[in-house]
Structure formats: C-alpha cells, structure tokens
Design an enzyme around this catalytic site. Structure first.
Site, PDB file in Angstrom:
ATOM      1  N   ASP A  59      -2.291  -5.075   0.806  1.00 36.00           N
ATOM      2  CA  ASP A  59      -2.246  -6.230   0.972  1.00 36.00           C
ATOM      3  C   ASP A  59      -3.296  -6.993   1.910  1.00 36.00           C
ATOM      4  OD1 ASP A  59      -0.427  -4.584   2.258  1.00 36.00           O
ATOM      5  OD2 ASP A  59       0.776  -5.664   1.409  1.00 36.00           O
ATOM      6  N   MET A  90       0.856  -0.717   0.059  1.00 36.66           N
ATOM      7  CA  MET A  90       0.073  -0.505  -0.208  1.00 36.66           C
ATOM      8  C   MET A  90       0.430   0.910   0.391  1.00 36.66           C
ATOM      9  SD  MET A  90      -3.019  -1.333   2.360  1.00 36.66           S
ATOM     10  CE  MET A  90      -3.761   0.363   2.697  1.00 36.66           C
TER      11      MET A  90
END
Length: 491
Positions: free
Chosen positions: A237, A78
């Site tokens: 994720d 991210m």
C-alpha cells in the site's frame, strides 16, 4: 478505456475506477471485521477481502461500459501472512501487520540469528509486524497447520490469485516479509531455510507494473468484466501510494497519515542505513526506497478524540488550539500506543503524556497528540538525513491530511513544504496507474505519474515556528530513551 485499482486495507477494501487520462470516475468501499482473539493479536479472513472485491466491482462499474475495462491492479496492507494448503485452501486466518504476538520470534531473529546476518541477507532486521516472524510463530505454536503450508503469500496477492489463478507477489510487498534479498531482488535461500520454507512455497516475483495474468473467464463472468482483462502484480500500500502521489524516483518523498504513519523516500539505487533503523525496501517503480513506519498516527488522534475525550467532532477539538501556542506547548506526547516500529523497533513502548501542570488544558493535550505524531515522523526523517539523503519537500496523503492544522504542524516540525495532490485515495489510484502501465498505455511508472498526478495545494512551513519546534523536538527526542527501561518492566 478503464482501469480498476483495488486497495486491500485493514478495515475496508477500496475500489477505484480510473480512465486512461487519470480521471477518477467512482470509488467504492466495502468494510469487514478484524478479529482480536487475544491481546496483541490481529487477524482477518482472506475470504472477506475476496467477498469485498466481488461485491465492489459490480457496484463500481454500475452505469459504466464494463467492456472498456482493460486492466486491474491491487495494493494492500503489507506483511500479513496468508497460508494455503496443497489444494489452495486457506489454512488459518491471516495474521496482520499490526499483530504483535511474535515478540519472542523477533528476539530470536535479531539476537540469535543476528541483526548483521539479517541485514546482509535482506537489508532489514526483524520487526513484530514482518512476515518471517509470523512463520516462525506458526511453526512453533501451530506445527500441524505449518506442516500443511504449500503456499504463503501477502493479502493483495491472495486477491490476485483469486482473479488469475497465479501465485505471485511484487518486490515492494515482498520486501516486508524479511524473506527477500532486497538488494538483488530475489528470495533469500538463507531466510527461507531459517523459516522452514522451500522456494516452491513462496510466490513468483514480479515488478509491480508487470502483467501476472488475465482475469479467469469464469471470474470475469461473475464480476461482470470482459474476458482478457490484464492483472498486474500490484504493490504494497505505501509503495502504491507513492506512485499515486507522484513520488517516483530519487528526490521525492511521500508521507502517509493513516491509522499508522509512513514516510517513504525513494533512493538512488539500493541503500540500507547503518543501524537498520529504517526499512530498505523495493519501490513500485522498479527502484528502491528507505521507509519509516510509526504504528500510530491518525490512530492516535482517533484514540484521543473519540475514546478519551468522547466526541467525534475533530474540528471543534482543533479549534480550541490557539495559533500562538504552536511551537510553545509545554505538554509532550509519545505516540507509541501500539509499540513502535521505526526507528526504535520496540513493541513494548507505550504512549505517554509528559509535562502536564495544573493549568494544562484540553487543547494543550490535543495539540500534544498532533505534535507527537509529527515528532515521530521527524525521528524517521532524521535517520535518512544522517545517510545524506536530501528531503526538501514531500507529498502527503491519508485520512490525517483532512486536518489543515495537522498538516501545518507536520510541515513546521519537519521543516519542509507538504504537497497535497488532487486524488485523495492515493494507494488505489496508484494501483490503477500500475495497471495502465501494465497495459502499455504509459511506457513507465515514472511517465505515468508525471502525466496523471496533479497538485491540489502546498502547505508551507512557517519559518517563525520552525525554530521553536527545533527545541521542542530536541526535548521530545530525549523522552523515549528515558522511559525505555520502564517500558521493559511493563506487561
């Protein structure tokens, strides 16, 4: 029918092939380098992610009927800033989640713009890892490059763009940009203005399991895929890992013990803690969550065992630890090797051992490292509990879970059972599951998780040790405040 899950990680991309029943048929991994031009900087070429996908998919499908591939989903690291010009060419290397160059921009956002203003518009405050401070840094330090920005996106979104030609992102990943109004699931015009962006420069927003398009015919031909393969928006994720471990909906929790550590707690509707010590993010199932992130988890163990002790034999190091010393260790470790995100939001924090004596052993130090990471996770859990969010158990995944001892320590320090699921690669598995929902095989992310995620084992906390760790946590918890002033004086 088959579904492909892609996890764009910091050190490697993992590709997973799953059938409609949730069986993992193959896993392929492709590594790439990270560039550290200056202390605290961390960059990667987005092209390296795409090359990993192009090399990985044919290998993933070798020996299987590629014509059975119906959908693809990507997840990934991210916060990384990917910038494209008006011709969709990469402007500069991506600035990653673990890059800490934005300390001054974070101070500006939290103090000049104000934490209350940020929280009102996004549900969060600024952290060095977030995307908005990176944009401010780029505007201030690389104004020529910033002036060329036609599109900004996140790492997995760049891969989706190369697959489909669509500029997209999902709500879970967008939550970590500090540009999204998380509560109302829309870009914040106020935050875009603060960062010097217009709405046409940010990607279109989708739910994680929504179809954004199909793999373009020429790309499909190059990868050995059939035409018409659907691509879903995917997820960050940690949000994908929550799906891959079945941690969907309120009443669940998932811990990721990767290089960094996270604890993701789905909530009943949107929830922002009072002091903004945790992240208020969107989930991949259409809901919301509170998320804590510690920047060094398994990374601490790797640093201690490989870099300091000088061995790669993790089991032998753990075998030195006496079970009778669990909950009795006189040595404490603060795991802030890369600064800390939640709950302290302090990029200046550093790791520390406290309590060493002449009779302190190597095993005591190793145990302290494992316990320090667990104490930091508990710090995050305590914030959620203060908001009356019940966490009675948690799934756990990531490389750190290969240590049975560490799993037991985390369970004892958090005081909850930890559930390990059958599929180890939870993010990539979750991304493939999202693709199956996008293709209509399952009616919802929740239903898909309920059917495809299976329990492997449960690690139960030892009631005899929990009480001892309570006192040790209280002592450990006082160490960061005691050292905070010293950290501010250090380079």
């Amino acid at each position: 029918m088959y579904f492909i899950g892609i996890d764009i990680g910091t050190s490697a991309t993992k590709l997973l092939l799953m059938d409609e029943k949730g069986s993992v048929l193959r896993l392929v991994q492709k590594t790439y380098p990270t560039c550290f031009l200056e202390p605290g900087w961390s960059e990667q070429s987005p092209e390296s992610w795409w090359k990993a996908v192009c090399a990985g998919i044919p290998e993933l499908l070798d020996g299987f009927d590629a014509g059975e591939v119906k959908g693809m989903g990507a997840c990934g690291q991210m916060h990384g800033l990917v910038t494209l010009d008006k011709s969709d060419r990469i402007i500069r290397p991506a600035i990653l989640w673990n890059d800490s160059r934005t300390r001054y921009q974070v101070d500006y956002l939290n103090h000049d713009v104000g934490r209350a203003t940020l929280a009102r518009h996004t549900g969060n405050v600024a952290y060095t890892g977030f995307t908005a401070p990176k944009l401010l840094w780029m505007r201030e330090e690389e104004p020529e490059n910033f002036g060329r920005v036609a599109r900004m996106m996140l790492p997995k979104d760049y891969v989706n763009y190369r697959l489909t030609g669509v500029h997209s992102t999902d709500f879970s990943d967008a939550s970590g940009t500090l540009l999204l109004d998380v509560e109302h699931k829309r870009w914040s015009k106020t935050m875009l203005s603060i960062c010097g962006l217009r709405e046409r420069q940010v990607p279109e927003l989708f739910e994680s399991s929504e179809v954004i398009g199909e793999v373009m015919p020429d790309v499909a031909d190059a990868l050995g895929l059939p035409h018409g393969v659907k691509v879903c928006a995917g997820a960050g994720d940690n949000a994908a890992a929550a799906v891959g471990t079945g941690s969907v909906g309120a009443g669940h929790c998932n811990i990721v013990m990767g290089t960094a550590g996270t604890i993701l707690i789905p909530t009943e509707g949107y929830l922002c803690d009072k002091e903004n010590q945790l992240h208020a993010f969107c989930s991949a199932d259409g809901g919301w969550n509170l998320m804590g992130c510690i920047l060094s988890a398994a990374g601490c163990a790797r640093w201690w065992v490989e870099d300091v002790v000088g061995t790669g034999d993790y089991p032998s190091e753990e075998e030195r630890i006496q079970e009778s010393n669990l909950g009795q260790n006189g040595v404490y470790f603060l795991p802030y090797l890369m600064g800390e995100r939640t709950p302290h939001n302090d990029p200046r924090a550093r790791g520390a051992f406290v309590g060493m004596r002449m009779d302190t052993t190597r095993a005591d130090m190793t145990q302290a490292v494992l316990e320090g990471v667990a104490f930091a996770l508990r710090d995050c859990l305590q914030v959620a509990r203060a908001e009356e969010v019940d966490v009675n158990a948690s799934t756990i995944c990531g490389g750190g879970t290969h240590s049975r001892l560490w799993n037991s320590i985390v369970a004892d320090i958090l005081g909850i059972p930890l559930i390990i699921t059958q599929t180890e690669q939870a993010p990539a598995f979750g991304a493939a599951m999202l693709a199956s929902v996008a293709c209509g095989v399952y009616p919802s992310v929740k239903d898909c998780s309920r059917r495809l995620v299976h329990l492997k084992e449960t690690v139960w906390p030892d009631r005899r040790i929990i009480a001892s760790y309570q006192g040790h946590y209280f002592t450990w918890h006082q160490m960061y405040p005691a050292l905070k002033g010293i950290y501010q004086q250090m380079l």
